[in-house]
Design an enzyme around this catalytic site. Sequence first.
Site, PDB file in Angstrom:
ATOM      1  N   LYS A 245       7.454  -6.845   0.258  1.00 22.43           N
ATOM      2  CA  LYS A 245       6.792  -7.539  -0.849  1.00 22.43           C
ATOM      3  C   LYS A 245       7.338  -8.968  -0.934  1.00 22.43           C
ATOM      4  O   LYS A 245       7.868  -9.503   0.034  1.00 22.43           O
ATOM      5  CB  LYS A 245       7.017  -6.760  -2.149  1.00 22.43           C
ATOM      6  CG  LYS A 245       6.356  -5.393  -2.181  1.00 22.43           C
ATOM      7  CD  LYS A 245       4.849  -5.509  -2.374  1.00 22.43           C
ATOM      8  CE  LYS A 245       4.201  -4.172  -2.623  1.00 22.43           C
ATOM      9  NZ  LYS A 245       2.751  -4.295  -2.924  1.00 22.43           N
TER      10      LYS A 245
ATOM     11  N   SER B  99      -3.108  -0.841   1.284  1.00 20.08           N
ATOM     12  CA  SER B  99      -4.483  -0.633   0.829  1.00 20.08           C
ATOM     13  C   SER B  99      -5.248  -1.945   0.783  1.00 20.08           C
ATOM     14  O   SER B  99      -6.486  -1.957   0.761  1.00 20.08           O
ATOM     15  CB  SER B  99      -4.486   0.013  -0.556  1.00 20.08           C
ATOM     16  OG  SER B  99      -3.918  -0.855  -1.525  1.00 20.08           O
ATOM     17  N   GLN B 100      -4.530  -3.082   0.785  1.00 23.50           N
ATOM     18  CA  GLN B 100      -5.194  -4.388   0.738  1.00 23.50           C
ATOM     19  C   GLN B 100      -6.040  -4.635   1.982  1.00 23.50           C
ATOM     20  O   GLN B 100      -7.061  -5.318   1.913  1.00 23.50           O
ATOM     21  CB  GLN B 100      -4.151  -5.493   0.572  1.00 23.50           C
ATOM     22  CG  GLN B 100      -3.452  -5.449  -0.780  1.00 23.50           C
ATOM     23  CD  GLN B 100      -2.289  -6.412  -0.880  1.00 23.50           C
ATOM     24  OE1 GLN B 100      -1.843  -6.997   0.111  1.00 23.50           O
ATOM     25  NE2 GLN B 100      -1.769  -6.582  -2.076  1.00 23.50           N
TER      26      GLN B 100
ATOM     27  N   LYS C  52      -4.369  -9.249 -12.412  1.00 22.21           N
ATOM     28  CA  LYS C  52      -4.686 -10.049 -11.220  1.00 22.21           C
ATOM     29  C   LYS C  52      -5.352  -9.176 -10.161  1.00 22.21           C
ATOM     30  O   LYS C  52      -6.173  -9.670  -9.388  1.00 22.21           O
ATOM     31  CB  LYS C  52      -3.460 -10.789 -10.683  1.00 22.21           C
ATOM     32  CG  LYS C  52      -2.337  -9.992 -10.095  1.00 22.21           C
ATOM     33  CD  LYS C  52      -1.164 -10.934  -9.771  1.00 22.21           C
ATOM     34  CE  LYS C  52      -0.016 -10.217  -9.071  1.00 22.21           C
ATOM     35  NZ  LYS C  52      -0.222 -10.030  -7.645  1.00 22.21           N
ATOM     36  N   SER C  53      -5.048  -7.882 -10.136  1.00 22.69           N
ATOM     37  CA  SER C  53      -5.726  -6.995  -9.194  1.00 22.69           C
ATOM     38  C   SER C  53      -7.234  -6.978  -9.449  1.00 22.69           C
ATOM     39  O   SER C  53      -8.043  -7.078  -8.521  1.00 22.69           O
ATOM     40  CB  SER C  53      -5.178  -5.569  -9.304  1.00 22.69           C
ATOM     41  OG  SER C  53      -3.837  -5.511  -8.902  1.00 22.69           O
TER      42      SER C  53
ATOM     43  N   ARG D 250       5.200 -12.035   6.095  1.00 21.49           N
ATOM     44  CA  ARG D 250       4.750 -10.692   5.758  1.00 21.49           C
ATOM     45  C   ARG D 250       3.682 -10.238   6.754  1.00 21.49           C
ATOM     46  O   ARG D 250       2.910 -11.052   7.263  1.00 21.49           O
ATOM     47  CB  ARG D 250       4.214 -10.651   4.316  1.00 21.49           C
ATOM     48  CG  ARG D 250       5.322 -10.839   3.281  1.00 21.49           C
ATOM     49  CD  ARG D 250       4.782 -10.960   1.870  1.00 21.49           C
ATOM     50  NE  ARG D 250       4.178  -9.718   1.407  1.00 21.49           N
ATOM     51  CZ  ARG D 250       3.613  -9.588   0.210  1.00 21.49           C
ATOM     52  NH1 ARG D 250       3.564 -10.612  -0.613  1.00 21.49           N
ATOM     53  NH2 ARG D 250       3.093  -8.425  -0.145  1.00 21.49           N
TER      54      ARG D 250
ATOM     55  N   SER E 113      -1.550   4.422  -2.511  1.00 24.31           N
ATOM     56  CA  SER E 113      -2.125   3.410  -3.413  1.00 24.31           C
ATOM     57  C   SER E 113      -3.645   3.524  -3.474  1.00 24.31           C
ATOM     58  O   SER E 113      -4.367   2.522  -3.500  1.00 24.31           O
ATOM     59  CB  SER E 113      -1.714   1.998  -2.977  1.00 24.31           C
ATOM     60  OG  SER E 113      -0.330   1.812  -3.107  1.00 24.31           O
TER      61      SER E 113
ATOM     62  N   ASP F   2       4.475  -1.140  -7.387  1.00 19.89           N
ATOM     63  CA  ASP F   2       4.812  -2.270  -8.251  1.00 19.89           C
ATOM     64  C   ASP F   2       5.587  -1.863  -9.498  1.00 19.89           C
ATOM     65  O   ASP F   2       6.201  -2.706 -10.160  1.00 19.89           O
ATOM     66  CB  ASP F   2       3.545  -3.023  -8.661  1.00 19.89           C
ATOM     67  CG  ASP F   2       2.990  -3.881  -7.528  1.00 19.89           C
ATOM     68  OD1 ASP F   2       3.717  -4.123  -6.555  1.00 19.89           O
ATOM     69  OD2 ASP F   2       1.817  -4.296  -7.628  1.00 19.89           O
TER      70      ASP F   2
ATOM     71  N   GLY G 170      -0.145 -12.195  -1.374  1.00 19.29           N
ATOM     72  CA  GLY G 170      -0.512 -11.270  -0.311  1.00 19.29           C
ATOM     73  C   GLY G 170      -1.918 -10.732  -0.483  1.00 19.29           C
ATOM     74  O   GLY G 170      -2.648 -10.532   0.502  1.00 19.29           O
TER      75      GLY G 170
END
Length: 413
Positions: A322, A148-149, A20-21, A99, A175, A295, A71
């Site tokens: 998370k 990092s998102q 999914k990343s 979040r 990350s 994760d 997220g």
Amino acid sequence: MNIEITPQTLVGSVNAVASKSHAHRLLIAAALSKRPAEVSIRTTSQDIEATRACLKQLKAGIPVLDCGESGSTLRFLLPVIMALKEEAIFLGSGRLPQRPISPLKEEMEAHGCSFSNKHRTKGTAQEICHIKGRLQGGLFTLPGNVSSQYITGLLFALPLLEKDSWIQITSPLESRSYVDLTLDVLKNFQIDIYTEEKEGLLTFKVKGRQQYIPPENLEAEGDWSNMAFWVAAGVLSKESGIIGRGVNLKSIQGDRAILSLTRRMGGEIQEKGDSFLALARPLHGIHIDASAIPDLVPILSVMAAAAKGTTCIHHAERLRIKESDRLAAMYDCLSRVGVDLAEQPGGLTIRGGSPIKGGRVSGYNDHRIVMAMAIASVVSEGPIIIEGAEAVNKSYPGFWDDFKYLGGEYREL
């Protein structure tokens, strides 16, 4: 859905689900491209579908984006949407509305956006923010130890702006592999990002007015984050191990580190082509810096519980924000099945080697907690009951089918 798992050895082969990343990133880049681009994703999940649905809102005058519980979807698309639109509303479910989106929010406010929240609801979704104002280029500063998102979202958005931009990371980037994955996708779409590193700190220089140009073939890689559960099952089982197929053994995905971490703990991994074989071996405790692989902590905690000696997991503070507080959740779950462990603000200390006794645990509405405790049944002396086992749908809807195919036994209560 509550399930009771009867302890069984798992053995056989399993195909990787789509990362999914990687899928999030390919879908966003394809949606921003000047010509149509088709992304091949071998399996889907709730998070991937959330991104797909949100990207359909690009055609709306005032987009209303329901990010579900994802997220990544929220944090990637906050700057992307506001690079294209004057106004947008973001919604979310579960823990997502609680979040954090800071300090990305403050950086966007400093570059032309204003945030508000009228606390509207749409079904089970709650409003996260209502944003007005087009994102403007310039200098963005972010710490490297929060998410990092945020950096990924800006890296996708800033090439679309009129002005050039810079992203200055003010502390060492945790990350980093996730940002590297973003940069790799951007490069494949002919987006130029110049990266400068000085005294351990990164600056990304992004020219404005760039165009996304897709490559011919776009396929999401197999997912190492979810394949990690089968690596663990293979080295914990008592028979001939588990073969994982459809993975890139040289992937940029940071969670490919499950292979090296497993070897450090004493497990045996054989690699060939796009597959690996994880073989049962006695494990021993190690020290794990989780800053780059948060994760993996739930499944590494289960492996540590089965290993002889003490495992210390540290630099995992971000797990508290998370889908659940994963440090507290794993402490609670493992305690309930007889594991000797202690919880610290930024990690866990697990004294392994004692039998896992079985028991009843909460899944905490968290896919990785549920899957970790399912794998714990491999070395459990008694049945494990998991409440809310349907949480796997967030990233791996076929998990229970694969679990059963490999020899797992469970029944719905």
